[in-house]
Motif scaffolding. Structure first.
Motif, PDB file in Angstrom:
ATOM      1  N   LEU A 138     -39.264  22.987 -35.721  1.00 57.08           N
ATOM      2  CA  LEU A 138     -39.690  22.218 -36.890  1.00 57.08           C
ATOM      3  C   LEU A 138     -40.126  20.818 -36.472  1.00 57.08           C
ATOM      4  CD1 LEU A 138     -39.821  21.989 -40.046  1.00 57.08           C
ATOM      5  CD2 LEU A 138     -37.480  21.137 -39.942  1.00 57.08           C
ATOM      6  N   ARG A 144     -43.076  22.994 -45.271  1.00 57.70           N
ATOM      7  CA  ARG A 144     -42.477  23.570 -46.471  1.00 57.70           C
ATOM      8  C   ARG A 144     -41.047  23.074 -46.637  1.00 57.70           C
ATOM      9  NH1 ARG A 144     -46.053  24.798 -49.804  1.00 57.70           N
ATOM     10  NH2 ARG A 144     -44.421  25.938 -50.936  1.00 57.70           N
ATOM     11  N   LYS A 189     -38.417  24.402 -48.188  1.00 56.97           N
ATOM     12  CA  LYS A 189     -37.332  25.350 -47.937  1.00 56.97           C
ATOM     13  C   LYS A 189     -37.061  25.499 -46.450  1.00 56.97           C
ATOM     14  CE  LYS A 189     -35.559  29.955 -48.920  1.00 56.97           C
ATOM     15  NZ  LYS A 189     -35.036  30.109 -47.566  1.00 56.97           N
ATOM     16  N   ARG A 190     -38.128  25.592 -45.660  1.00 58.76           N
ATOM     17  CA  ARG A 190     -37.942  25.705 -44.210  1.00 58.76           C
ATOM     18  C   ARG A 190     -37.222  24.468 -43.664  1.00 58.76           C
ATOM     19  NH1 ARG A 190     -42.328  24.843 -39.443  1.00 58.76           N
ATOM     20  NH2 ARG A 190     -40.990  25.474 -37.693  1.00 58.76           N
ATOM     21  N   THR A 191     -37.632  23.308 -44.162  1.00 59.00           N
ATOM     22  CA  THR A 191     -37.010  22.062 -43.700  1.00 59.00           C
ATOM     23  C   THR A 191     -35.526  22.035 -44.021  1.00 59.00           C
ATOM     24  OG1 THR A 191     -39.098  20.900 -44.061  1.00 59.00           O
ATOM     25  CG2 THR A 191     -37.113  19.552 -43.861  1.00 59.00           C
ATOM     26  N   ASP A 194     -33.529  24.577 -44.679  1.00 61.59           N
ATOM     27  CA  ASP A 194     -32.829  25.630 -43.929  1.00 61.59           C
ATOM     28  C   ASP A 194     -32.589  25.213 -42.480  1.00 61.59           C
ATOM     29  OD1 ASP A 194     -32.796  27.177 -46.181  1.00 61.59           O
ATOM     30  OD2 ASP A 194     -34.423  28.520 -45.558  1.00 61.59           O
TER      31      ASP A 194
END
Length: 321
Positions: A49, A62, A64-66, A68
């Motif tokens: 990331l 995104r 949500k990815r961040t 998570d």
């Protein structure tokens, strides 16, 4: 955040790691010391990331990815700390770095030098002083050398705007000035060692550090943080107050002879004992909320800020208000 985690690996997880070692290499080294694949995968997710954001900053990340990856990375780092790898379990002192002016003025009649610590407010005609120490005139060069040895002190007129420096020169008995760019606690510990208290008391009793409100409040806050952060268990108000006063006198050259010094120590001790002991170790300060004050989220605050001008906020900061 990714940069700070990478620095954490190079300074704490693997102290002494060479600069050429990549974040990826350091994470993979965890296998050799028994850290399982799940933890390593979480750290690699955070690293990916970080790299995506660093190498292609125009591409949206995104949410949500961040969330998570950051959540998983936090858990992984906590695992490393709990395992005591490298220097991860070593105590860390919170550093409060400040950009400050240090100016010196000779008082020939007394053989002393005034050393002021001031906020760098170049548009103001009069500097906003945070502290004042009177030292023996012959010790200025020694103290200056110790400040320069830290690598945080930049001495001489070339470090100032010409207009600002001209104001220093216009003041009577001006010696020279420099800029401190570093830990405030380290600065005060250094200059306090050189205080010529007997001469200051004899020549100018009303201009000693313990007659300067902001210097008193700052020294008491420094001492309180030092004492509270190493306390293994809660301490009663009176004992904590006594420890703060003793430490402020010995380390920060703040004599405990004045009623207002005692009042500051008592007021801050009363705030600290309201915190859970786990928060004591996280205390830092002082922070000044006096000029252009900001709204604070106070965790503990006195009933009367005029009598006790301290609050402890939700970041465990001792704030002078």
């Amino acid at each position: 955040m990714g940069s700070r985690v990478e620095r954490f690996f190079k300074t704490a997880v693997f102290p002494g790691a060479i600069a050429a070692e990549t974040f990826d290499t350091l994470i993979n080294r965890l296998k050799a010391i028994g850290i399982d694949k799940t933890v390593r995968r979480q750290l690699h997710g955070l690293r990916d990331l970080y790299n995506d954001a660093k190498h292609d900053p125009t591409t949206p990340i995104r949410l949500k990815r961040t969330v998570d990856m950051a959540t998983a990375g936090r858990a992984a780092v906590q695992t490393l700390i709990e395992a005591g790898i490298g220097a991860t379990s070593a105590p860390v002192e919170t550093v409060i770095s400040r950009l400050l002016w240090i100016s010196a003025y000779d008082v020939y009649v007394g053989g002393v030098t005034e050393v002021y610590v001031s906020l760098p407010l170049p548009e103001d005609i009069f500097a906003t002083h945070l502290d004042l120490v009177w030292i023996k005139g012959l010790e200025w060069d020694t103290m200056k050398a110790e400040l320069l040895a830290t690598g945080c002190f930049h001495y001489g007129k070339e470090h100032f705007d010409p207009v600002v420096y001209s104001r220093f020169v216009e003041e009577q008995d001006f010696l020279n000035a420099g800029i401190w760019d570093g830990d405030y606690r380290q600065l005060i510990r250094i200059i306090s060692k050189y205080e010529d208290r007997p001469t200051a008391a004899r020549l100018i009793p009303d201009l000693r550090r313990d007659h300067m409100c902001i210097a008193v409040l700052s020294a008491i806050a420094l001492a309180a943080v030092d004492v509270a952060t190493v306390a293994p268990a809660p301490v009663a108000v009176e004992k904590l107050r006594s420890q703060i006063l003793e430490h402020a006198d010995e380390v920060y050259a703040m004599p405990n002879e004045r009623v207002w010094v005692h009042a500051a120590a008592t007021g801050l001790a009363e705030l600290i004992v309201q915190l859970p002991i786990a928060s004591w170790a996280q205390l830092s300060g002082p922070f000044w909320n006096l000029w252009n004050p900001k709204q604070l989220n106070a965790v503990v605050a006195p009933a009367d800020l005029k009598k006790v001008p301290y609050v402890i906020d939700d970041a465990n900061r001792v704030v002078i208000t």
